[in-house]
Design a protein around this motif. Sequence first.
Motif, PDB file in Angstrom:
ATOM      1  N   SER A   1     -15.996  -7.124   5.836  1.00 45.64           N
ATOM      2  CA  SER A   1     -15.204  -8.356   6.317  1.00 45.64           C
ATOM      3  C   SER A   1     -14.960  -8.015   7.704  1.00 45.64           C
ATOM      4  CB  SER A   1     -14.324  -8.210   5.402  1.00 45.64           C
ATOM      5  OG  SER A   1     -14.644  -8.312   3.473  1.00 45.64           O
TER       6      SER A   1
ATOM      7  N   ILE B   1      -7.478 -11.293   0.425  1.00 41.41           N
ATOM      8  CA  ILE B   1      -6.318 -10.082   0.458  1.00 41.41           C
ATOM      9  C   ILE B   1      -6.492 -10.333  -1.243  1.00 41.41           C
ATOM     10  CG2 ILE B   1      -3.559  -9.739   0.858  1.00 41.41           C
ATOM     11  CD1 ILE B   1      -4.356 -11.140   3.517  1.00 41.41           C
TER      12      ILE B   1
ATOM     13  N   CYS C   1      -0.267 -14.499   3.838  1.00 42.91           N
ATOM     14  CA  CYS C   1      -1.389 -13.923   3.673  1.00 42.91           C
ATOM     15  C   CYS C   1      -2.733 -15.110   3.987  1.00 42.91           C
ATOM     16  CB  CYS C   1      -2.011 -13.001   1.998  1.00 42.91           C
ATOM     17  SG  CYS C   1      -0.763 -11.778   1.751  1.00 42.91           S
TER      18      CYS C   1
ATOM     19  N   ASP D   1      -7.290   0.145   4.111  1.00 38.36           N
ATOM     20  CA  ASP D   1      -7.398  -1.691   4.196  1.00 38.36           C
ATOM     21  C   ASP D   1      -6.240  -2.081   3.373  1.00 38.36           C
ATOM     22  OD1 ASP D   1      -7.681   0.630   1.621  1.00 38.36           O
ATOM     23  OD2 ASP D   1     -10.064  -0.349   1.298  1.00 38.36           O
TER      24      ASP D   1
ATOM     25  N   TRP E   1      -1.164  -8.274  10.287  1.00 39.47           N
ATOM     26  CA  TRP E   1      -0.396  -9.027   8.701  1.00 39.47           C
ATOM     27  C   TRP E   1       0.702  -8.156   8.801  1.00 39.47           C
ATOM     28  CZ3 TRP E   1      -3.662  -5.749   4.365  1.00 39.47           C
ATOM     29  CH2 TRP E   1      -2.916  -6.972   3.172  1.00 39.47           C
TER      30      TRP E   1
ATOM     31  N   LEU F   1     -11.083 -13.296   6.140  1.00 42.95           N
ATOM     32  CA  LEU F   1     -10.647 -11.810   4.924  1.00 42.95           C
ATOM     33  C   LEU F   1     -10.133 -12.111   3.937  1.00 42.95           C
ATOM     34  CD1 LEU F   1      -9.811  -8.721   7.903  1.00 42.95           C
ATOM     35  CD2 LEU F   1     -12.082  -9.758   6.607  1.00 42.95           C
TER      36      LEU F   1
ATOM     37  N   VAL G   1      -6.688  -4.941   1.170  1.00 41.73           N
ATOM     38  CA  VAL G   1      -8.702  -6.458   1.408  1.00 41.73           C
ATOM     39  C   VAL G   1      -9.334  -5.683   1.249  1.00 41.73           C
ATOM     40  CG1 VAL G   1      -9.388  -7.584   3.703  1.00 41.73           C
ATOM     41  CG2 VAL G   1      -7.023  -6.662   3.628  1.00 41.73           C
ATOM     42  N   SER G   2     -10.311  -6.761   0.464  1.00 38.47           N
ATOM     43  CA  SER G   2     -11.263  -6.400  -0.537  1.00 38.47           C
ATOM     44  C   SER G   2     -12.480  -6.448   0.875  1.00 38.47           C
ATOM     45  CB  SER G   2     -11.942  -8.167  -0.869  1.00 38.47           C
ATOM     46  OG  SER G   2     -12.736  -8.125  -1.606  1.00 38.47           O
TER      47      SER G   2
ATOM     48  N   THR H   1      -5.915 -15.304   5.988  1.00 41.63           N
ATOM     49  CA  THR H   1      -7.442 -15.723   4.760  1.00 41.63           C
ATOM     50  C   THR H   1      -8.101 -16.956   6.067  1.00 41.63           C
ATOM     51  OG1 THR H   1      -7.121 -14.229   3.123  1.00 41.63           O
ATOM     52  CG2 THR H   1      -9.199 -16.112   2.732  1.00 41.63           C
TER      53      THR H   1
ATOM     54  N   LEU I   1     -13.187  -3.677   3.218  1.00 47.22           N
ATOM     55  CA  LEU I   1     -11.814  -4.194   5.066  1.00 47.22           C
ATOM     56  C   LEU I   1     -13.494  -3.894   5.976  1.00 47.22           C
ATOM     57  CD1 LEU I   1      -9.940  -5.212   6.101  1.00 47.22           C
ATOM     58  CD2 LEU I   1      -9.735  -2.009   6.441  1.00 47.22           C
TER      59      LEU I   1
END
Length: 326
Positions: free
Chosen positions: A17, A149, A138, A120, A101, A147, A11-12, A142, A14
Amino acid sequence: DDDIMILDLDVSSLYPSVARSLNLYPEHLGPEFMRLYEQFIDARVNEKHKPKEERDNVLIEGYKLLLNGTYGKSGEETSFMFDRKYTYRTTIGGQCFICMWAERMVEMVPELTFIQINTDGITIRLPRNKVDLIREVCNQLTVETTLVIEEAFYKQMIIRDVNNYIAEYEDSTEENEHLKLKGCFEIDKEFHKDSSMKIVPIALKKYFINNIPIEETIKNHKNIYDFCMRLKINHSSKAFYNTVDENGIKQYPLDRTTRYYVSNKGGGLTVYYNGSSEVTRINKGFVATLFNRYVQQDKYDINYRFYIEEAYKIHDAVVDYQLSLF
């Protein structure tokens, strides 16, 4: 192999976000805080998604410190951003997302195997022909949470634990190695980290990736700095270098930071931490040579056995020698 793949999902940003997704902010700073915070999140994500050669890595790392620092400071009582509720809502929200997830991926691809799950991200083994099903999960998450991914594909992973591993990317070649080195396998660390015994991760990388024996790498390595270690104490502790000659024991006080390497001849290192009268022996059973000032020598009298043993401690935690009865 041709049928099974290793997929790493991350997760960019996390915590930042999650804070944006759930509209979290330190209560006393008000919603205006989030409007400013979002601008930094978007700036970093946009920069990361540029082609590699066009990215401004200083900006990416700078915003990372700023964004994660906000979360960190929310847990410090002395910070103007202190808000324990914000801290817990962010971490609990993030871990609930990771659990949701994982559940959805298992429901979509029951035959997948979890390699590791961390704060994350998730790393899994799965059939190559099922990767698009994981992407569906995913993408849907989003849409629901905002979030983002990111994915990566590994050829192999050498894992001591979730924070210490080597991951070799699928595009890695002998000429152009593409590796992710974490924890005890990390070779070129950031400047604020302790780079003691750099030779150990160098030897482990060459063993696991290039099939070069650990002993061969360590005994043939020429850079003395890669054998050096750091002894660092605070203002209330005292460190000494102890030698023995015909006149008895000599004790030399050391500065707060000392560079040294383990040698065949030399002195012992001892520390009295935080005013304690109890002595702590550093690298007990071995002697050291101080190396605060660089000295050019053909041979440095390095105790190779010490470094080989340190490398094998990590090697043996990865390679399972447990015998089976059947």
